[in-house]
Design a protein around this motif. Structure first.
Motif, short mmCIF file in Angstrom:
data_model
loop_
_atom_site.label_atom_id
_atom_site.label_comp_id
_atom_site.label_asym_id
_atom_site.label_seq_id
_atom_site.Cartn_x
_atom_site.Cartn_y
_atom_site.Cartn_z
N TYR A 1 113.04 -30.24 33.97
CA TYR A 1 112.73 -30.01 32.56
C TYR A 1 112.72 -28.52 32.27
N LEU A 2 112.06 -27.76 33.13
CA LEU A 2 111.89 -26.33 32.89
C LEU A 2 113.23 -25.59 32.97
N MET A 3 114.02 -25.89 33.97
CA MET A 3 115.27 -25.15 34.14
C MET A 3 116.27 -25.47 33.02
N THR A 4 116.35 -26.74 32.61
CA THR A 4 117.27 -27.06 31.51
C THR A 4 116.79 -26.44 30.20
N ALA A 5 115.47 -26.42 29.99
CA ALA A 5 114.93 -25.82 28.75
C ALA A 5 115.09 -24.31 28.76
N TRP A 6 114.74 -23.68 29.86
CA TRP A 6 114.85 -22.22 29.93
C TRP A 6 116.30 -21.76 29.88
N ASN A 7 117.22 -22.60 30.30
CA ASN A 7 118.62 -22.19 30.18
C ASN A 7 119.00 -21.98 28.72
N ARG A 8 118.40 -22.78 27.82
CA ARG A 8 118.71 -22.62 26.39
C ARG A 8 118.04 -21.39 25.80
N THR A 9 116.89 -20.98 26.34
CA THR A 9 116.16 -19.88 25.73
C THR A 9 116.42 -18.54 26.41
N VAL A 10 116.60 -18.52 27.73
CA VAL A 10 116.78 -17.25 28.42
C VAL A 10 118.12 -17.15 29.15
N GLY A 11 118.82 -18.29 29.35
CA GLY A 11 120.13 -18.27 29.97
C GLY A 11 120.07 -18.14 31.48
N LEU A 12 119.98 -19.27 32.18
CA LEU A 12 119.90 -19.25 33.64
C LEU A 12 121.23 -19.58 34.32
N TYR A 13 122.11 -20.27 33.59
CA TYR A 13 123.40 -20.64 34.19
C TYR A 13 124.40 -20.89 33.07
N ASP A 14 125.68 -20.81 33.43
CA ASP A 14 126.77 -21.11 32.49
C ASP A 14 127.25 -22.55 32.64
N ASP A 15 127.16 -23.08 33.84
CA ASP A 15 127.61 -24.44 34.14
C ASP A 15 126.52 -25.10 34.97
N PRO A 16 126.09 -26.33 34.62
CA PRO A 16 125.03 -26.99 35.40
C PRO A 16 125.33 -27.07 36.89
N ARG A 17 126.60 -27.08 37.25
CA ARG A 17 126.96 -27.18 38.67
C ARG A 17 126.55 -25.94 39.46
N GLU A 18 126.24 -24.85 38.75
CA GLU A 18 125.74 -23.66 39.43
C GLU A 18 124.32 -23.87 39.97
N VAL A 19 123.62 -24.83 39.39
CA VAL A 19 122.20 -25.02 39.68
C VAL A 19 121.92 -26.39 40.27
N PHE A 20 122.57 -27.42 39.75
CA PHE A 20 122.28 -28.81 40.12
C PHE A 20 123.38 -29.39 41.00
N GLN A 21 122.99 -30.20 41.94
CA GLN A 21 123.95 -30.88 42.81
C GLN A 21 124.53 -32.10 42.09
N ALA A 22 125.70 -32.55 42.55
CA ALA A 22 126.27 -33.80 42.09
C ALA A 22 125.43 -34.96 42.65
N PRO A 23 125.29 -36.05 41.90
CA PRO A 23 125.87 -36.32 40.59
C PRO A 23 125.02 -35.83 39.42
N TYR A 24 123.90 -35.16 39.72
CA TYR A 24 122.93 -34.83 38.69
C TYR A 24 123.40 -33.74 37.74
N ALA A 25 124.30 -32.91 38.20
CA ALA A 25 124.78 -31.82 37.35
C ALA A 25 125.39 -32.32 36.05
#
Length: 412
Positions: free
Chosen positions: A266-290
């Motif tokens: 929850y925190l990483m997906t939310a903070w990505n919108r406000t502070v920018g943690l990644y450009d593509d979910p695959r940079e952070v999350f493993q398959a198949p969750y990305a």
């Protein structure tokens, strides 16, 4: 940080108390009207009232029956009526938006009354917010304050209830502005009912709302909320210390792995919108969750659905590289976490601070509370830490809120 208080307690209360009354006992619940749910991009003053509809009504006896799982809660002196407000506020970037929340008035009271503003814990589901969920325990707790003769105020935060878009989770900026602007809207609304809101505001919150309480209290202390100022502050089991306590606890066994996975996703997906943690979910999350994790937190899924869509451990969800980032933050993640942790480090409350924790809390480790107390004391604050003993996250709230309600009732 969890909504488990809302879900677990609400189920208990609905069975044990609320459903023992006919539906009408909880008020004629209105569905959102088209005009009420509409969002306008037209600029309007922050705190402007858009709409207000009644959503619940309880007698004093019904409040007492509903508080059965909060043993020691003082008897209600008043019946109450709860209203859903939609009001103007701003998003993380300062753009105009709307949000929803509730205001609960003690029936029959007029004149100048004190506000108790309650800030809720983690909720990833729009429909579970206090303004729209008839079984919400957050609504009940707010009503219990009003039953003492206070005005209960509780924001849904941005993106929950009838608020547009996703919720910016653990975003101090919008937790504070949503809380402040609902208070301003409540002032306008209460005046229509012959009630003037006193200057001193009593602030409390649980879990996510515990740390939001510190952020909102800071704004009140600094004179950033119109004519209002901080009267009292009592925060329960909040994640005040992400860097020193909560993130380490997510990996060292102090938090349940599945719980840590939920919060971190929850925190990483939310903070990505406000502070920018990644450009593509695959940079952070493993398959198949990305390919699915961001959609789980769009506000339409229940907590159970979200858990079912996540693995059981952070190591299964995140890439090895990002696990190392979570364990040793750098860059934007580090800066965002430091800013979040400032709620207990960059201001000095001018009123006594009461903090509550439980020794068996596996959602928000009690070390957060100790760190917050240390940070505030280093700046000269008067802080009391209340250990509620060997209780879990929800149990901490069960144990703490009767005393908080009793303490705030002295202001009625």
């Amino acid at each position: 940080m969890t909504s488990r208080l809302t879900k677990t307690v609400a189920a208990t209360l609905a069975t044990a108390a609320l459903l023992t009354f006919p539906l009408s006992a909880f008020g004629a619940v209105s569905q959102p009207t088209l005009s009420e749910a509409a969002v306008s991009s037209v600029h309007a003053p922050r705190g402007a009232l858009v709409s207000a509809v009644p959503v619940a009504q309880l007698t004093a006896a019904q409040l007492d029956a509903a508080s059965v799982d909060f043993p020691g809660t003082p008897p209600a002196s008043y019946g109450v009526t709860a209203y859903r407000l939609i009001y103007r506020t701003i998003d993380h970037d300062g753009r105009p938006t709307t949000a929803s929340g509730i205001v609960v008035l003690p029936d029959g009271r007029r004149g100048a009354l004190t506000v108790a503003e309650y800030l809720h814990g983690t909720n990833a589901t729009k429909a579970a917010a206090a303004s729209v969920d008839d079984t919400s325990t957050d609504r009940l707790v707010t009503a219990l304050f009003a039953g003492q003769g206070l005005v209960g105020v509780a924001p849904d935060y941005l993106g929950l209830g009838l608020g547009p878009g996703p919720h910016p989770y653990l975003d101090t900026k919008t937790e504070t502005t949503a809380s402040a602007d609902l208070l301003l809207a409540a002032r306008t609304f209460a005046a229509k009912h012959g009630v003037a809101l006193k200057r001193d505001v009593l602030v409390t919150g649980f879990s996510q709302g515990g740390r939001a309480t510190m952020g909102f209290g800071r704004a009140l202390s600094r004179g950033e909320v119109g004519p209002f100022r901080l009267g009292a502050i009592q925060a329960v089991a909040g994640p005040y210390d992400l860097l020193g306590s909560e993130l380490p606890a997510s990996f060292d066994g102090r938090l349940l792995p599945a719980t840590a996975t939920f919060y971190l996703a929850y925190l990483m997906t939310a903070w990505n919108r406000t502070v920018g943690l990644y450009d593509d979910p695959r940079e952070v999350f493993q398959a198949p969750y990305a390919s699915t994790v961001e959609g789980l937190f769009d506000g339409t899924h229940t907590e159970g659905e979200i858990h079912a869509g996540l693995p059981n451990t952070p190591e299964e969800l995140f890439t090895p590289a990002f696990i190392r980032q979570l364990q040793h933050p750098t860059g934007r993640l580090l800066r965002a976490a430091r800013a979040a942790d400032d709620v207990c480090r960059d201001w000095t409350p001018r009123v006594p601070v009461d903090l509550y924790s439980g020794t068996k809390d596996t959602d928000v480790t009690a070390a957060n509370t100790d760190a917050c107390a240390a940070g505030l004391r280093a700046r000269g604050a008067d802080v009391t830490v209340h250990s509620m003993g060997p209780v879990d996250h929800t149990g901490t709230a069960f144990a703490a809120y009767p005393g908080i309600i009793r303490a705030f009732a002295r202001w009625a």
